[in-house]
Design an enzyme around this catalytic site. Sequence first.
Site, mmCIF file in Angstrom:
data_model
loop_
_atom_site.group_PDB
_atom_site.id
_atom_site.type_symbol
_atom_site.label_atom_id
_atom_site.label_comp_id
_atom_site.label_asym_id
_atom_site.label_seq_id
_atom_site.Cartn_x
_atom_site.Cartn_y
_atom_site.Cartn_z
ATOM 1 N N GLU A 156 0.832 -1.221 0.000
ATOM 2 C CA GLU A 156 0.000 0.000 0.000
ATOM 3 C C GLU A 156 0.861 1.264 0.000
ATOM 4 O O GLU A 156 0.591 2.211 0.722
ATOM 5 C CB GLU A 156 -0.965 -0.001 1.196
ATOM 6 C CG GLU A 156 -1.969 -1.123 1.153
ATOM 7 C CD GLU A 156 -3.084 -1.008 2.194
ATOM 8 O OE1 GLU A 156 -2.986 -0.124 3.062
ATOM 9 O OE2 GLU A 156 -4.039 -1.778 2.124
ATOM 10 N N GLU A 174 -6.807 -7.700 -0.790
ATOM 11 C CA GLU A 174 -7.295 -7.618 0.586
ATOM 12 C C GLU A 174 -8.755 -7.248 0.543
ATOM 13 O O GLU A 174 -9.076 -6.092 0.266
ATOM 14 C CB GLU A 174 -6.574 -6.527 1.387
ATOM 15 C CG GLU A 174 -5.150 -6.827 1.713
ATOM 16 C CD GLU A 174 -4.614 -5.904 2.812
ATOM 17 O OE1 GLU A 174 -5.400 -5.163 3.418
ATOM 18 O OE2 GLU A 174 -3.412 -5.965 3.062
HETATM 19 C C1 LIG Z 1 -14.465 -5.793 0.687
HETATM 20 O O1 LIG Z 1 -15.813 -6.227 0.732
HETATM 21 C C2 LIG Z 1 -16.690 -5.438 1.544
HETATM 22 C C3 LIG Z 1 -18.007 -6.111 1.586
HETATM 23 O O2 LIG Z 1 -18.537 -6.177 0.349
HETATM 24 C C4 LIG Z 1 -16.851 -4.089 0.973
HETATM 25 O O3 LIG Z 1 -17.744 -3.317 1.761
HETATM 26 C C5 LIG Z 1 -15.473 -3.477 0.946
HETATM 27 O O4 LIG Z 1 -15.525 -2.201 0.365
HETATM 28 C C6 LIG Z 1 -14.475 -4.374 0.163
HETATM 29 N N1 LIG Z 1 -13.168 -3.818 0.252
HETATM 30 C C7 LIG Z 1 -12.568 -3.247 -0.780
HETATM 31 C C8 LIG Z 1 -11.253 -2.667 -0.546
HETATM 32 O O5 LIG Z 1 -13.037 -3.208 -1.887
#
Ligand SMILES: *[C@H]1O[C@H](CO)[C@@H](O)[C@H](O)[C@H]1NC(C)=O
Length: 731
Positions: A202, A273
Amino acid sequence: MRVRERERERELEVVEMEWWVVWWWTAAVMVVAAASRAAPARGGEVTYDGRSLIIDGQRKLLFSGSIHYPRSTPEMWPSLIAKGKEGGLDVIQTYVFWNLHEPQPGQYDFSGRNDLVKFIKEIQAQGLYACLRIGPYIEGEWNYGGLPFWLHDVPGIVYRSDNEPFKFYMQNFTTKIVNLMKSEGLYASQGGPIILSQIENEYQNVEAAFHEKGPSYVQWAAKMAVDLQTGVPWIMCKQTDAPDPVINTCNGMRCGETFGGPNSPNKPSMWTENWTSFYQVFGGEPYIRSAEDIAFHVALFVAKKGIYINYYMYHGGTNFGRTSSAYVITGYYDQAPLDEYGLYREPKWSHLKELHAAIKLCSTPLLQGEQKNFSLGNLQQAYVFQGSGCAAFLVNNDGNNTATVQFQNRSFELLPKSISIIPDCETVTFNSAKSTRSNERITTSTKTLDSVDGWDEYRDVILNFLDTSLESNTLLEHMNTTKDKSDYLWYTFRFQQNSSCIKPVLHIESSGHVVHAFTNNIYAGAAHGNHDVKTFTFENPIQLSDGMNNISLLSVMVGLLDSGAYLERRFAGLTMVEIQCNGIVSYNFTNYTWGYQVGLMGEKLQIYMEQNLDKVKWSKANFSAQEPLTWHKIEFDAPLGNDPVTLNLSTMGKGEVWVNGQSIGRYWVSFHTSKGNPSQTLYHVPRAFLKTSRNLLVLFEEIGGDPLHISVDTVSVTNLQDHIPHNHFLQ
Ligand SMILES: *[C@H]1O[C@H](CO)[C@@H](O)[C@H](O)[C@H]1NC(C)=O
Ligand SMILES: *[C@@H]1O[C@H](CO)[C@@H](O)[C@H](O)[C@H]1NC(C)=O
Ligand SMILES: *[C@@H]1O[C@H](CO)[C@@H](O)[C@H](O)[C@H]1NC(C)=O
Ligand SMILES: *[C@@H]1O[C@H](CO)[C@@H](O)[C@H](O)[C@H]1NC(C)=O
Ligand SMILES: *[C@@H]1O[C@H](CO)[C@@H](O)[C@H](O)[C@H]1NC(C)=O
Ligand SMILES: *[C@@H]1O[C@H](CO)[C@@H](O)[C@H](O)[C@H]1NC(C)=O
Ligand SMILES: *[C@@H]1O[C@H](CO)[C@@H](O)[C@H](O)[C@H]1NC(C)=O
Ligand SMILES: *[C@@H]1O[C@H](CO)[C@@H](O)[C@H](O)[C@H]1NC(C)=O
Ligand SMILES: *[C@@H]1O[C@H](CO)[C@@H](O)[C@H](O)[C@H]1NC(C)=O
Ligand SMILES: *[C@@H]1O[C@H](CO)[C@@H](O)[C@H](O)[C@H]1NC(C)=O
Ligand SMILES: *[C@@H]1O[C@H](CO)[C@@H](O)[C@H](O)[C@H]1NC(C)=O
Ligand SMILES: *[C@@H]1O[C@H](CO)[C@@H](O)[C@H](O)[C@H]1NC(C)=O
């Protein structure tokens, strides 16, 4: 709020691939065969194109889960990995923890929980792939972001920048790890399980702070890594300008919505991630992310051609000892699909298992077919993959209403805010909003340690100025003084009043994290900051004597910071000390003669180890006096059976706990959340730390607590229901 932004919704890694790549029908047939195989094949060359990773000539759609080897015990690894496999994971992802492995320059430790090779070989033995995130800066809510503290004293060093001293040590360690993996034959190119490696972590979050030294560092890191010739691709997460051939990947909660895509048409779309929850801090409430929300976003990412998704964390585990970063609690991602103890957390674990199975049924069209999307209504869309079969993902973005849509002459009912997966374009096998299982975690108290006679205590020494070993005429920075050998640093001075001080008040300012004050050996109270605001003020009345007064201030850190640019320049500890008489500042001790001592007497003598117990004089506990800075010890028998063991420390204050000489982590029960609850009362004692009987439990309590109500508990889960069969959504 900054906490939430920084908190890591880590790992749903998805690799999205462009479809323009031309494929022969023969290759396609090979892929079909690969996709339907239960356990992934190991080994072979790993390449990629805009569509997917290609392992040994076969296209892959991969589910991955983060499990960090030092956050559990080697005895737990086989079952954690097996439960990941059973849950439909293809890949186990881990960081590599530099400060565990190289505690001193050129001195390495790969023993016990640090046995990276054993961990990777266990992944291999179970037929899974591994993704090795070397970093070696990792953040990870890990002390100092994984950097060894000795780097701080390298002259001229600037971490994570185009800086020769930093690059030297970073390259040295990265090379060490890559060579270790190669010597054990662990890269897929050698027939091993490792299909991907990560360099940096990151970095884009901090790159601008380094001006022209940022981009040149990215170029250097990518080249340095690629030159190590692992035979498998390198990734950089959250780095849109990752230099070729390093793949840029997405980290976050909603990569299906937020990822700008690979920075080249021949790189796949990967989500390294997706945060299954957030890490928790002392004083913070747990963050609960529903199984349905995770499933929705994973399905959406796949619908948009993502082909690699990593859950951060799949199993979080425990921050043993002093390994967690500033203010982070000891239990790590307990809300993950496998909880802190490695038990199934439902409905998360089963719902994601069903999601993975449904998506794998779509593998052939997902990896071979052509993707189209079109609208099915105001808030409804279809993503359809056709060619070598047909698979569809029907999305309802309406959060309040079920929608009835027509798709290929059939009618489908879509639950609010859901995605239905239709592997043959006819029959729904999965809906993201409908989980089918639940369970409950049960804590059973097997014994309360309420035997007054069983407990002994030792009150640690309150250091006075004349007893200290280091003198300075100014307030020293905390970390640079302790070198992180201890959380504790005594700041002491002595002084004689020039005239009688009326209503004396001690005023202290600190840049973190906690201070306990003593005047002439009498406790004058404590103050602390929190994860978001580390600076704080202490202001309490004190008693002074007419003669010489000893003021002893114990500054405490609760883990080093793990993120941000210029970590080497951070400041902690006391910044100003005054005594006010009758409401006005009468004595300013900020520039004064101070005496310093790193650590506590009990720490120095390691009195938490059986063999060192007689180095101090323990006395029978006096529970009518709850004194600060007190060590407590008792013996206990292990609970029968194999259920995981935990200590309920709900009646304690703040400190650290050891079982048979091994630290199970810091505790801080007295720091309550805004709702008035402790952030963590249960503290995991791995079975591997225990003997059948007479286990030595030692606690160091800073404030004063009631050990008589500590209980030794076991933890288990009870399945409540298996409701609603899968094909409930059949139309
Ligand atoms: C990972 O999944 C969650 C649940 O859908 C979502 O709210 C979140 O934004 C996601 N993380 C990323 C970095 O996209
Ligand atoms: C790393 O540095 C150590 C000295 O600290 C040296 O002995 C070793 O050879 C170096 N290793 C590499 C791979 O550069
Ligand atoms: C189809 O996908 C493209 C690219 O993601 C997007 O711009 C467009 O709005 C989508 N169309 C529909 C109908 O969802
Ligand atoms: C549900 O409906 C309410 C009221 O009409 C609206 O404010 C809200 O945004 C809707 N929620 C979702 C998730 O669509
Ligand atoms: C849907 O029905 C129409 C009219 O009966 C037919 O022409 C079309 O081929 C059907 N489409 C599918 C996908 O079955
Ligand atoms: C850290 O401490 C050393 C002595 O151990 C001193 O020479 C150095 O100046 C200190 N650095 C900082 C940044 O305070
Ligand atoms: C008390 O007064 C003397 C003489 O003015 C001064 O040197 C000393 O620093 C004073 N003590 C304190 C604690 O300020
Ligand atoms: C101050 O500390 C010294 C050294 O430990 C001790 O001899 C002395 O008695 C202490 N004075 C008071 C007032 O506690
Ligand atoms: C005490 O001394 C410090 C350092 O010289 C200074 O920053 C601070 O303002 C002083 N406090 C008062 C109340 O004068
Ligand atoms: C206090 O000491 C610091 C560091 O030695 C120095 O920079 C500062 O000027 C001093 N302040 C006063 C008021 O003497
Ligand atoms: C226990 O502590 C109380 C309160 O400080 C004190 O009065 C008592 O004398 C202590 N008892 C023993 C046996 O030391
Ligand atoms: C821990 O113990 C306290 C009583 O000492 C009890 O109220 C609490 O419910 C226990 N916590 C758990 C999770 O069992």
